[in-house]
Design a protein around this motif. Sequence first.
Motif, short mmCIF file in Angstrom:
data_model
loop_
_atom_site.label_atom_id
_atom_site.label_comp_id
_atom_site.label_asym_id
_atom_site.label_seq_id
_atom_site.Cartn_x
_atom_site.Cartn_y
_atom_site.Cartn_z
N SER B 13 10.35 1.48 0.10
CA SER B 13 11.42 1.64 1.09
C SER B 13 11.14 2.78 2.06
CB SER B 13 12.75 1.86 0.38
OG SER B 13 12.64 3.01 -0.45
N GLY B 14 10.29 3.76 1.59
CA GLY B 14 10.00 4.87 2.48
C GLY B 14 8.84 4.60 3.42
N THR B 15 8.11 3.48 3.15
CA THR B 15 6.96 3.16 3.99
C THR B 15 7.41 2.73 5.38
OG1 THR B 15 6.00 2.28 1.98
CG2 THR B 15 4.80 1.87 4.03
N GLN B 16 6.73 3.28 6.37
CA GLN B 16 7.11 2.90 7.73
C GLN B 16 6.59 1.51 8.06
OE1 GLN B 16 5.54 6.23 9.76
NE2 GLN B 16 7.55 7.18 10.01
#
Lengths: 268, 266
Positions: B13-16
């Motif tokens: 979820s934190g991956t751009q």
Amino acid sequence: MTDVLTQPGALHLGDTPRVPFARLVRVELRKAYDTRAGFWLLVAIVGLLVVIPGIAVIVTLVNNDPIQLDDFVGIASYMASFLLPFLAIMLVTSEWSQRTAMVTFSLEPRRSRVVFAKMAAAVLLTVLNLIAGLGIGVLYTAICEVVQPDQTGWHLDAGNVAGFFVTALLAMLGGFAIATLLLNTPASIVLFVVYRFVLPGVFAALSALSDTLSKVIPWIDFQGAQGDIYEWTLSGAEAWAHLVVSGLLWLVLPLALGVWRLVRAEVK
Amino acid sequence: MSATTAPMSLDLSGTQRVPMSRLAKVEFRKSLDTRAGFWFTLTILALVAVVMVIYSFAADDTMKDFADYLPIAGGVLGYFVPILIIMLVTSEASQRNGLVTFTLEPQRSRVVIAKFLAGVGLAVCVMIAGFVLAALGTLLGTALGGTGEWSVDGNLVFNGFVLANLIGVFIGFAIAMLIMNTAGAIVGYFAYSLILPIAVGILSALSSGFEKVAPWIEFNTAQMPLFSGDYTPTGEEWAQILVSGTIWLILPLALGIWRLLRIEFK
């Protein structure tokens, strides 16, 4: 018992006749229409055959212009002859792109017979195209005859028909030659368009530019040399010589090299 | 011990999201750094060079100006660049890289935009290459006795070169997305750019009524004022470009995008 052929498990093929050439041609013809690409290309050809002369019918009737059977046959065969060579190209290249060559050359290992069967299929398709053009022409002329009998003529020039057929055949063989050289569908299509439509423009532009070039170019411009066949007025030793020399360069040589390649190309 | 046996979870979820610039860069690379794309580009550039050398030797000395070379380079490149665009789109299906492309970026509309960006970028590169080749041609022409005039009409550059090339690029996109098959799309492109104008020519010769209607319904005919005369279409000619462009470019492009967004890749 010493006879090998009577042993169980031995398959005696010596008496089996070779695949008749007619069957090879029939198979190749079927490859032209009973594949997805071939089918849709044929649909497009028939569409051109029907729609463009159809627009001509409407335009003629609206304007009450005079019209001949010749005009319709000309338009129909001319439009169809654009797409027909692509069918010849796919007949050759699909063996490689769709990998049917594996089966084709296992069932008939003498590849030259397959090549000739493909050529025969291409010639037959050209004949069918001409017949379809004539049929469409007669149909549309009949429509015009009914609507405006005094403006409609049934004149058909045999020379024109022959000219159409020969130029269409040469185009078909040109496509065939390019396909055997490249054995790749998109590349062959692009090269064929350059060969048939771009080169004549380049030659014409160049011969307009310089006197020296305008003397040389008729000898190497194959499409230009065919102009008189189209009109069926090819005459004189020089015109024939132009046709033969440019034809050797642009048709016979590529075809020979292409067939040589096709007969030896690795099937994978 | 219990930590290693617990099911591993991967927090993404934190991956751009993949930046658009990277997508566009990938698409640009797909058009040139494939076997077909590389050889095709090399061939058309070589073709332009050959045509220019022959032209330099053959043409009249007064016709060796920059303004003479530019349309040659633009014409040859402009005619073949749409094929490069077609391969950029159809290879997703024919070379099956659509499976990877749309797995890495499932929002297909972003890939479509990236392809458009790459296509326009490619057109810009081709135009620059065309300018450079035309400049080299002019130098060669001057060396062979030409007058070497460097001034060009702005309308020639914008209408005959930039606008015409951009239209070609989007035509390539439209046909490719609609047909989604390399060979089919190339045949479709030639049918559009070669057969259609000839059919219109025949029908126009038969009837003057059709000749008047033709520019309104046939895009190639409508575009002629961009390449000829003073390269400046009149108001009516712009209207013809707009109307026929809606039929032959906007509509197929919209249908094509709609198709690409939904097509099954296998």
